[in-house]
Motif scaffolding. Sequence first.
Motif, PDB file in Angstrom:
ATOM      1  N   ALA A  57       0.829  -1.208   0.000  1.00  0.00           N
ATOM      2  CA  ALA A  57       0.000   0.000   0.000  1.00  0.00           C
ATOM      3  C   ALA A  57       0.864   1.258   0.000  1.00  0.00           C
ATOM      4  O   ALA A  57       0.554   2.244  -0.684  1.00  0.00           O
ATOM      5  CB  ALA A  57      -0.931  -0.001   1.215  1.00  0.00           C
ATOM      6  N   TYR A  58       1.951   1.221   0.760  1.00  0.00           N
ATOM      7  CA  TYR A  58       2.874   2.361   0.776  1.00  0.00           C
ATOM      8  C   TYR A  58       3.487   2.578  -0.603  1.00  0.00           C
ATOM      9  O   TYR A  58       3.561   3.711  -1.089  1.00  0.00           O
ATOM     10  CB  TYR A  58       3.977   2.134   1.804  1.00  0.00           C
ATOM     11  CG  TYR A  58       5.097   3.142   1.696  1.00  0.00           C
ATOM     12  CD1 TYR A  58       4.959   4.420   2.219  1.00  0.00           C
ATOM     13  CD2 TYR A  58       6.282   2.823   1.028  1.00  0.00           C
ATOM     14  CE1 TYR A  58       5.978   5.353   2.101  1.00  0.00           C
ATOM     15  CE2 TYR A  58       7.297   3.748   0.896  1.00  0.00           C
ATOM     16  CZ  TYR A  58       7.142   5.009   1.438  1.00  0.00           C
ATOM     17  OH  TYR A  58       8.145   5.941   1.301  1.00  0.00           O
ATOM     18  N   MET A  59       3.930   1.493  -1.241  1.00  0.00           N
ATOM     19  CA  MET A  59       4.524   1.610  -2.569  1.00  0.00           C
ATOM     20  C   MET A  59       3.505   2.118  -3.585  1.00  0.00           C
ATOM     21  O   MET A  59       3.845   2.890  -4.486  1.00  0.00           O
ATOM     22  CB  MET A  59       5.077   0.254  -3.010  1.00  0.00           C
ATOM     23  CG  MET A  59       6.247  -0.247  -2.182  1.00  0.00           C
ATOM     24  SD  MET A  59       7.647   0.899  -2.158  1.00  0.00           S
ATOM     25  CE  MET A  59       8.098   0.904  -3.900  1.00  0.00           C
ATOM     26  N   ALA A  65       2.150   9.211  -6.309  1.00  0.00           N
ATOM     27  CA  ALA A  65       2.691  10.560  -6.095  1.00  0.00           C
ATOM     28  C   ALA A  65       3.759  10.883  -7.141  1.00  0.00           C
ATOM     29  O   ALA A  65       3.803  11.993  -7.680  1.00  0.00           O
ATOM     30  CB  ALA A  65       3.270  10.670  -4.687  1.00  0.00           C
ATOM     31  N   ASN A  66       4.618   9.899  -7.431  1.00  0.00           N
ATOM     32  CA  ASN A  66       5.645  10.107  -8.457  1.00  0.00           C
ATOM     33  C   ASN A  66       5.023  10.368  -9.822  1.00  0.00           C
ATOM     34  O   ASN A  66       5.495  11.221 -10.579  1.00  0.00           O
ATOM     35  CB  ASN A  66       6.557   8.885  -8.540  1.00  0.00           C
ATOM     36  CG  ASN A  66       7.482   8.766  -7.345  1.00  0.00           C
ATOM     37  OD1 ASN A  66       7.731   9.736  -6.639  1.00  0.00           O
ATOM     38  ND2 ASN A  66       7.987   7.561  -7.102  1.00  0.00           N
ATOM     39  N   ALA A  67       3.955   9.616 -10.137  1.00  0.00           N
ATOM     40  CA  ALA A  67       3.287   9.794 -11.425  1.00  0.00           C
ATOM     41  C   ALA A  67       2.752  11.212 -11.569  1.00  0.00           C
ATOM     42  O   ALA A  67       2.885  11.845 -12.622  1.00  0.00           O
ATOM     43  CB  ALA A  67       2.149   8.785 -11.584  1.00  0.00           C
ATOM     44  N   GLY A  68       2.153  11.733 -10.495  1.00  0.00           N
ATOM     45  CA  GLY A  68       1.641  13.101 -10.537  1.00  0.00           C
ATOM     46  C   GLY A  68       2.751  14.130 -10.680  1.00  0.00           C
ATOM     47  O   GLY A  68       2.617  15.108 -11.436  1.00  0.00           O
ATOM     48  N   MET A 150       2.424   5.214 -13.027  1.00  0.00           N
ATOM     49  CA  MET A 150       1.001   4.929 -12.885  1.00  0.00           C
ATOM     50  C   MET A 150       0.715   3.444 -13.113  1.00  0.00           C
ATOM     51  O   MET A 150      -0.136   2.855 -12.427  1.00  0.00           O
ATOM     52  CB  MET A 150       0.191   5.792 -13.854  1.00  0.00           C
ATOM     53  CG  MET A 150      -1.329   5.670 -13.656  1.00  0.00           C
ATOM     54  SD  MET A 150      -1.883   6.000 -11.957  1.00  0.00           S
ATOM     55  CE  MET A 150      -1.504   7.759 -11.820  1.00  0.00           C
ATOM     56  N   HIS A 151       1.436   2.851 -14.058  1.00  0.00           N
ATOM     57  CA  HIS A 151       1.282   1.411 -14.282  1.00  0.00           C
ATOM     58  C   HIS A 151       1.692   0.627 -13.027  1.00  0.00           C
ATOM     59  O   HIS A 151       0.988  -0.304 -12.610  1.00  0.00           O
ATOM     60  CB  HIS A 151       2.137   0.981 -15.470  1.00  0.00           C
ATOM     61  CG  HIS A 151       2.202  -0.498 -15.670  1.00  0.00           C
ATOM     62  ND1 HIS A 151       1.131  -1.239 -16.134  1.00  0.00           N
ATOM     63  CD2 HIS A 151       3.211  -1.394 -15.440  1.00  0.00           C
ATOM     64  CE1 HIS A 151       1.469  -2.517 -16.193  1.00  0.00           C
ATOM     65  NE2 HIS A 151       2.722  -2.638 -15.783  1.00  0.00           N
ATOM     66  N   LEU A 152       2.804   1.033 -12.429  1.00  0.00           N
ATOM     67  CA  LEU A 152       3.248   0.376 -11.206  1.00  0.00           C
ATOM     68  C   LEU A 152       2.254   0.604 -10.071  1.00  0.00           C
ATOM     69  O   LEU A 152       2.017  -0.292  -9.254  1.00  0.00           O
ATOM     70  CB  LEU A 152       4.634   0.890 -10.809  1.00  0.00           C
ATOM     71  CG  LEU A 152       5.788   0.522 -11.737  1.00  0.00           C
ATOM     72  CD1 LEU A 152       7.087   1.133 -11.237  1.00  0.00           C
ATOM     73  CD2 LEU A 152       5.925  -0.992 -11.844  1.00  0.00           C
ATOM     74  N   HIS A 153       1.689   1.814 -10.027  1.00  0.00           N
ATOM     75  CA  HIS A 153       0.671   2.100  -9.001  1.00  0.00           C
ATOM     76  C   HIS A 153      -0.500   1.131  -9.113  1.00  0.00           C
ATOM     77  O   HIS A 153      -0.991   0.606  -8.108  1.00  0.00           O
ATOM     78  CB  HIS A 153       0.170   3.544  -9.146  1.00  0.00           C
ATOM     79  CG  HIS A 153      -1.066   3.815  -8.355  1.00  0.00           C
ATOM     80  ND1 HIS A 153      -1.077   3.888  -6.977  1.00  0.00           N
ATOM     81  CD2 HIS A 153      -2.348   4.020  -8.750  1.00  0.00           C
ATOM     82  CE1 HIS A 153      -2.307   4.129  -6.561  1.00  0.00           C
ATOM     83  NE2 HIS A 153      -3.093   4.214  -7.610  1.00  0.00           N
ATOM     84  N   HIS A 154      -0.947   0.886 -10.341  1.00  0.00           N
ATOM     85  CA  HIS A 154      -2.047  -0.060 -10.540  1.00  0.00           C
ATOM     86  C   HIS A 154      -1.639  -1.469 -10.101  1.00  0.00           C
ATOM     87  O   HIS A 154      -2.453  -2.195  -9.506  1.00  0.00           O
ATOM     88  CB  HIS A 154      -2.465  -0.070 -12.009  1.00  0.00           C
ATOM     89  CG  HIS A 154      -3.147   1.191 -12.437  1.00  0.00           C
ATOM     90  ND1 HIS A 154      -3.094   1.670 -13.725  1.00  0.00           N
ATOM     91  CD2 HIS A 154      -3.888   2.087 -11.734  1.00  0.00           C
ATOM     92  CE1 HIS A 154      -3.779   2.801 -13.799  1.00  0.00           C
ATOM     93  NE2 HIS A 154      -4.263   3.068 -12.605  1.00  0.00           N
TER      94      HIS A 154
END
Length: 203
Positions: A57-59, A65-68, A150-154
């Motif tokens: 969840a942290y990652m 945040a990095n994507a934004g 964003m892909h990693l976020h998903h």
Amino acid sequence: MSGGTFHVHGPHDHELEHATQHAAHGEQAQHGVGGGSMTNQIAMFTAVIATVGAIFAYMGGATQANAGLYKNNAAIKKTEASNQWNYFQAKSTKQSLAEVSRDLAPNAGDRARYEAKIDRYEKEKKEIQGNAEKIEAEAKDWDRKSDEQMHLHHRWAQATTALQVSIALAAIALMTRKKWLELGMFAVGAIGVGIGVMAMLHL
């Protein structure tokens, strides 16, 4: 979609705690104090999965945040590139006017003066064009990095969700004493960890 959406700890954790207590009492009543092997196994599994889920969840929040941030950097670079192209257009307009003035000049001295301006504008245009293209390339690179994050976020979100489902199955398994639910808990937990590994490998 906010990074705070995905939490490992939720209402089902309280149910899991109560189910563990009741299941432990039930096993002790039926099999004695040493009969809580299934309860201990599920409790240990849940503790490990909850810890892993918290990391996932942290990652997930960090990558969002990095994507934004990267998308914002791309927008800034696009604005800079647009300003450079506007500057390029202004030089082109001045060059065109100088060419018209050269063609209409009554004597060779004036024509030579306008020709020098035309050469200067042409040189300045090439420098501006080079800067604009460089900034555009930087903007595309920031866009690419944003898409990757964003892909990693998903991926992290999917992994966290799978672990949440695994924890919920653990609670149900403790309450119902169904072996197939315990197996399902392990299977879904393994899927969640697998997706998390894919995120670590940037897949």
